[in-house]
Enzyme design. Sequence first.
Site, short mmCIF file in Angstrom:
data_model
loop_
_atom_site.label_atom_id
_atom_site.label_comp_id
_atom_site.label_asym_id
_atom_site.label_seq_id
_atom_site.Cartn_x
_atom_site.Cartn_y
_atom_site.Cartn_z
N ARG A 176 0.62 -1.20 0.24
CA ARG A 176 -0.26 0.16 -0.55
C ARG A 176 1.24 1.70 -0.10
O ARG A 176 1.77 1.19 0.66
CB ARG A 176 -0.93 0.01 0.84
CG ARG A 176 -2.47 -0.63 1.24
CD ARG A 176 -2.38 -0.69 2.43
NE ARG A 176 -2.11 -0.08 4.18
CZ ARG A 176 -2.45 0.83 3.99
NH1 ARG A 176 -2.90 1.75 3.54
NH2 ARG A 176 -1.86 1.55 5.58
N ARG A 180 -3.89 11.03 0.38
CA ARG A 180 -4.32 11.59 1.60
C ARG A 180 -4.45 12.72 0.03
O ARG A 180 -3.77 13.19 -0.35
CB ARG A 180 -2.86 12.30 2.46
CG ARG A 180 -3.97 11.69 3.96
CD ARG A 180 -2.98 12.54 5.16
NE ARG A 180 -1.97 11.43 6.16
CZ ARG A 180 -1.63 12.21 6.67
NH1 ARG A 180 -1.36 13.20 6.66
NH2 ARG A 180 -1.51 10.95 7.82
N ARG A 254 20.59 -4.41 9.88
CA ARG A 254 20.71 -3.00 9.39
C ARG A 254 20.56 -1.95 9.48
O ARG A 254 20.35 -2.01 10.68
CB ARG A 254 19.92 -3.14 8.22
CG ARG A 254 19.46 -1.66 6.24
CD ARG A 254 18.22 -2.43 5.69
NE ARG A 254 17.32 -1.69 6.22
CZ ARG A 254 17.17 -0.32 6.35
NH1 ARG A 254 18.08 0.37 5.70
NH2 ARG A 254 15.72 -0.12 6.67
N ARG A 285 18.26 11.28 5.06
CA ARG A 285 17.94 12.05 5.90
C ARG A 285 18.51 13.31 6.77
O ARG A 285 19.75 13.14 6.45
CB ARG A 285 17.17 11.28 6.77
CG ARG A 285 15.81 10.27 6.87
CD ARG A 285 14.79 10.50 7.67
NE ARG A 285 15.63 9.78 8.15
CZ ARG A 285 14.37 9.47 9.75
NH1 ARG A 285 13.31 9.53 9.49
NH2 ARG A 285 15.31 8.67 10.82
N GLU A 310 21.93 11.21 7.94
CA GLU A 310 22.23 9.54 7.98
C GLU A 310 22.32 9.27 6.63
O GLU A 310 21.56 9.10 5.70
CB GLU A 310 20.47 9.13 8.72
CG GLU A 310 19.55 9.97 9.51
CD GLU A 310 18.76 9.20 10.12
OE1 GLU A 310 18.10 8.28 9.44
OE2 GLU A 310 18.31 9.96 11.25
N TYR A 358 11.45 -5.96 14.45
CA TYR A 358 11.26 -4.68 14.23
C TYR A 358 10.44 -4.44 15.86
O TYR A 358 9.36 -4.55 15.04
CB TYR A 358 11.20 -3.90 13.37
CG TYR A 358 11.44 -2.21 13.21
CD1 TYR A 358 12.06 -1.73 13.63
CD2 TYR A 358 10.03 -1.85 13.65
CE1 TYR A 358 12.33 0.04 13.75
CE2 TYR A 358 9.72 0.28 13.84
CZ TYR A 358 11.21 0.19 14.06
OH TYR A 358 11.36 1.99 14.02
N ASP A 360 8.53 -0.10 17.13
CA ASP A 360 8.38 1.18 17.48
C ASP A 360 8.30 1.20 18.72
O ASP A 360 7.94 0.17 19.88
CB ASP A 360 7.62 2.12 17.01
CG ASP A 360 7.17 2.40 15.63
OD1 ASP A 360 9.05 2.60 15.23
OD2 ASP A 360 6.53 1.92 15.11
#
Length: 374
Positions: A176, A180, A254, A285, A310, A358, A360
């Site tokens: 996906r 928006r 990674r 970034r 980064e 992973y 959050d």
Amino acid sequence: MNHYDYLIVGSGLFGATFAYRAKQVGKQCLIIDKRPHLGGNIYCEKIEGINVHKYGAHIFHTSNKIIWDFVNSIVEFNRYTNSPIANYKGKLYNLPFNMNTFHQMWGVRTPEEAKAKIEEQRQEAIKALNGKEPQNLEEQAITLVGKDIFEILIKEYTEKQWGRKCMELPAFIIKRLPVRMVFDNNYFNDKYQGIPIGGYNKLIEGLLEGIESKTCTDFFSSEYKNWQKYADKLVYTGAIDEYFGYSLGKLDWRTVSFKTRIEDIPNYQGNAVVNYTSHDKPFTRVIEHKHFEIFGQEIYDFPKSVVSEEYSTEYTDGMDPYYPVNDERNNKLAAQYRQLAEKEKNVIFGGRLGQYKYYDMAPIIEQVLNFKNI
Ligand code: FAD
Ligand code: UDP
């Protein structure tokens, strides 16, 4: 010598939240960490009076009110809202893909105009596939959002991040790509987000208040390796393969490397996060740390600013392991290690490294709060 209920290896959010909960029910803990500080990857270093996210930018977000109330009971959170900017060859776009982005890209003004533009480009891509299913990430993305968004905001950023061409990356990585149709630059869909007022170290200090801790102490090369001498149970949040002496092989990671510098200017880029979405810059970034915690005119109370570039980097021994690699070899190996872990008596494997998954921050806390018997 003290005998503890728990020896906790790793003072990241998992270990620290566990220690907090254990203390609440009257259990004694000792928490050790091999790094010279507590807090794991959410640790911040003060430079020029600014909290610098040493192990990568961290933004707390959740829709779970219990978790939000829990962290706010330790330290109040500020109103930071993540709204990254993309810089493609010097031109700026708002993220995530929303009406602001579409206006910047095509000059469209209404959702109907934007939808029509995306649909036109999607149909071109679908036609070009000639009835074939998308075979790689590039084909998948173009059929979802069209060529312009893909080329300007996705292609080269993703290639920098993965070190591989989008044509060589599997299609399943992106199922996906939300667009928006409103003018809304808030990156997350969660109900709550923010940064602890005073920085993440306040969260860790609050969780670990009154708990005995030792830094610069590696579990494997310290006396605590024989943990049964010191505690009834072990909470292990280090790497799962290391615990088992890499007996089944090494798991891959990674990682990201950071180049941090002080800029002699109070406001360097006007936003916490700017993504560089073209190959003309080697980094993915640039983070300007003060914008996580300092807003409005107060930005100018600090004459300098700290920024970090980064770089997505291949992992080799000795680096900080950041993201588990989600491929067949590593998934299989991790599952085998998890089976071994289940057989370990009185040992809880927790967190990102201990589970090779992973997570959050909010789900890490949720896991600990869900433990029935601490
Ligand atoms: P860690 O924080 O990694 O803590 C593990 C600790 O164990 C470390 O301190 C380590 O030194 C210690 N340790 C390991 N081995 C040993 C040993 N042998 N002996 C002693 N100590 C040991 N989440 C969000 O919600 N929002 C974000 O914006 C976000 N950004 C992220 C950006 C990056 C680059 C990364 C990598 C992660 C990000 N996360 C983010 C995820 C977040 O960092 C994790 O959810 C959280 O750090 C997990 O906590 P943890 O305790 O499992 O692991
Ligand atoms: N992504 C992109 N352009 C951007 C930001 C993200 O194409 O400007 C894609 C990229 O493939 C990346 C994925 O979205 O791997 C997830 O990025 P995000 O920043 O949301 O997550 P993180 O890199 O922090 O895991």
